[in-house]
Design an enzyme around this catalytic site. Sequence first.
Site, PDB file in Angstrom:
ATOM      1  CG  HIS A 149      46.783   5.114  64.415  1.00 35.94           C
ATOM      2  ND1 HIS A 149      46.493   6.072  63.486  1.00 35.94           N
ATOM      3  CD2 HIS A 149      47.605   5.697  65.315  1.00 35.94           C
ATOM      4  CE1 HIS A 149      47.123   7.186  63.803  1.00 35.94           C
ATOM      5  NE2 HIS A 149      47.805   6.998  64.905  1.00 35.94           N
TER       6      HIS A 149
HETATM    7  C1  UD1 Z   1      52.275   5.883  68.037  1.00 34.15           C
HETATM    8  C2  UD1 Z   1      52.159   7.328  68.525  1.00 34.15           C
HETATM    9  C3  UD1 Z   1      51.040   8.026  67.779  1.00 34.15           C
HETATM   10  C4  UD1 Z   1      51.210   7.894  66.278  1.00 34.15           C
HETATM   11  C5  UD1 Z   1      51.293   6.418  65.943  1.00 34.15           C
HETATM   12  C6  UD1 Z   1      51.455   6.200  64.457  1.00 34.15           C
HETATM   13  C7  UD1 Z   1      52.718   7.707  70.900  1.00 34.15           C
HETATM   14  C8  UD1 Z   1      52.143   8.004  72.223  1.00 34.15           C
HETATM   15  N1  UD1 Z   1      51.818   7.371  69.943  1.00 34.15           N
HETATM   16  O1  UD1 Z   1      51.080   5.215  68.416  1.00 34.15           O
HETATM   17  O2  UD1 Z   1      51.070   9.404  68.113  1.00 34.15           O
HETATM   18  O3  UD1 Z   1      50.117   8.489  65.624  1.00 34.15           O
HETATM   19  O4  UD1 Z   1      52.431   5.893  66.642  1.00 34.15           O
HETATM   20  O5  UD1 Z   1      51.600   4.872  64.163  1.00 34.15           O
HETATM   21  O6  UD1 Z   1      53.920   7.761  70.746  1.00 34.15           O
HETATM   22  N2  UD1 Z   1      53.358  -2.304  67.141  1.00 34.15           N
HETATM   23  C9  UD1 Z   1      53.852  -3.269  66.310  1.00 34.15           C
HETATM   24  N3  UD1 Z   1      54.881  -2.922  65.492  1.00 34.15           N
HETATM   25  C10 UD1 Z   1      55.425  -1.688  65.461  1.00 34.15           C
HETATM   26  C11 UD1 Z   1      54.908  -0.721  66.322  1.00 34.15           C
HETATM   27  C12 UD1 Z   1      53.876  -1.032  67.142  1.00 34.15           C
HETATM   28  O7  UD1 Z   1      53.394  -4.384  66.292  1.00 34.15           O
HETATM   29  O8  UD1 Z   1      56.371  -1.452  64.674  1.00 34.15           O
HETATM   30  C13 UD1 Z   1      52.201  -2.636  68.008  1.00 34.15           C
HETATM   31  C14 UD1 Z   1      52.579  -3.043  69.401  1.00 34.15           C
HETATM   32  O9  UD1 Z   1      51.707  -4.036  69.800  1.00 34.15           O
HETATM   33  C15 UD1 Z   1      52.332  -1.805  70.225  1.00 34.15           C
HETATM   34  C16 UD1 Z   1      51.173  -1.174  69.470  1.00 34.15           C
HETATM   35  O10 UD1 Z   1      51.370  -1.505  68.100  1.00 34.15           O
HETATM   36  O11 UD1 Z   1      52.027  -2.088  71.548  1.00 34.15           O
HETATM   37  C17 UD1 Z   1      51.129   0.317  69.606  1.00 34.15           C
HETATM   38  O12 UD1 Z   1      52.416   0.920  69.287  1.00 34.15           O
HETATM   39  P1  UD1 Z   1      52.909   2.224  70.064  1.00 34.15           P
HETATM   40  O13 UD1 Z   1      54.192   2.701  69.509  1.00 34.15           O
HETATM   41  O14 UD1 Z   1      52.856   1.988  71.521  1.00 34.15           O
HETATM   42  O15 UD1 Z   1      51.785   3.290  69.758  1.00 34.15           O
HETATM   43  P2  UD1 Z   1      51.016   3.604  68.416  1.00 34.15           P
HETATM   44  O16 UD1 Z   1      49.596   3.244  68.604  1.00 34.15           O
HETATM   45  O17 UD1 Z   1      51.717   3.059  67.226  1.00 34.15           O
END
Ligand code: UD1
Length: 381
Positions: free
Chosen positions: A215
């Site tokens: 991820h």
């Molecule tokens: C975040 C953390 C990372 C951690 C990871 C675990 C930061 C900078 N990054 O990254 O350190 O290892 O979480 O998962 O805080 N999304 C969904 N549903 C959700 C959450 C996210 O669909 O419940 C999608 C969205 O499109 C979003 C993307 O995933 O834009 C990324 O989510 P985001 O929280 O921005 O960062 P992670 O890659 O999850």
Amino acid sequence: MTVAVIDRPVLVVAGARPNFMKVVPILHELERRGVPRLFVHTGQHYDVKMSEALLADLGAPTPDVMLDVGSGTHAVQTARVMERFEPVLMEHRPSWVVVVGDVNSTLACALVAAKLREELGCRIAHVEAGLRSHDWAMPEEVNRVLADQLSDLLLLPVEEARGNLQREGLASVPTVFVGNVMIDALFSVLEAGRKLQAPAKHGVEPGRFVLATLHRPSNVDDPQQLAFLLEALAAVAETTPVVFPIHPRTTARARSANLEDLLAKLIVTEPFGYMEMSAMLCEAAATVTDSGGVQQEATVLGIPCLTMRDRTEWIDTVQTGTNRLASWPPTVESVKRETREAISRGRVSIGAKAPAGWDGKSAARIVDAMLNAVGGRQGAR
Ligand code: UD1
């Protein structure tokens, strides 16, 4: 030893998936000691599978406050947490704000609390302080360095982290080695997890599959890098089935890069709950991952791990012998070969080689450290 009486709540923040397993043992320990506590969920992760299911598996209390910030760019997400967290802090006037790990919510809440420290007389404790990848391209590195700079109490998961804090000028900030609180969470679900018979649910046999997770933005955001890594996993799957619980970020990127054909060669599932993930990891022949949490859990469980990064913050997992970093930059051949090597290394019983403080008793040490803390940042009350 002077034990400060805490009459105002300890406010514990969680935002994203890797935070939940770290805060729940702390919340339980506060509860057990009768220390008033407030659980704030920023909503950085909001999908049921990324949030509610994990919290339920861990027997977490219902969050007292939900900030519902959702997704966004780093700036938008961080700003939204800050904006919504400030009134919560003003209203509840906690004695401590506990932030864990290195996600955007960690930094956002630490920053708000630091600005209100004088006015409210609250202190900030950072759990997992001092870990460094020394890679400034990672958003997590920025978050963890700054969270440490803002905190009054630095709680170390591994002793080696102390040197990083000293080098960054933090030698005078109270620092306590507390061990790895995620292992508290892991131990709390293992027994129930074993009863799930999780491998059968996904059509694989215990000890005869690879569990893979990817991820990190550096691995999944670039379509070419993602295509290549999925191709490598597909090559592994020719001989050993690969179970791939997929992160929403990876799903979205794979879809937009038209990589469904490669995904079809893997056993793709929705993100697992915490119990199911632990149960699957226990039974895997090996794991291929870019997650920090999986590296630690694999070490404690003695499962061979191939980390798809060029470095790790969790050096202990490599020293223990369960974790190896993939050759970097990897090739399809190198991933295939190194995964095979991991499988043939087999499960090890790490026993006494387990890193110090990875013993399931970290939450108790964290609460002790807060109750016994004196001082903090200059000007803190
Ligand atoms: C975040 C953390 C990372 C951690 C990871 C675990 C930061 C900078 N990054 O990254 O350190 O290892 O979480 O998962 O805080 N999304 C969904 N549903 C959700 C959450 C996210 O669909 O419940 C999608 C969205 O499109 C979003 C993307 O995933 O834009 C990324 O989510 P985001 O929280 O921005 O960062 P992670 O890659 O999850």
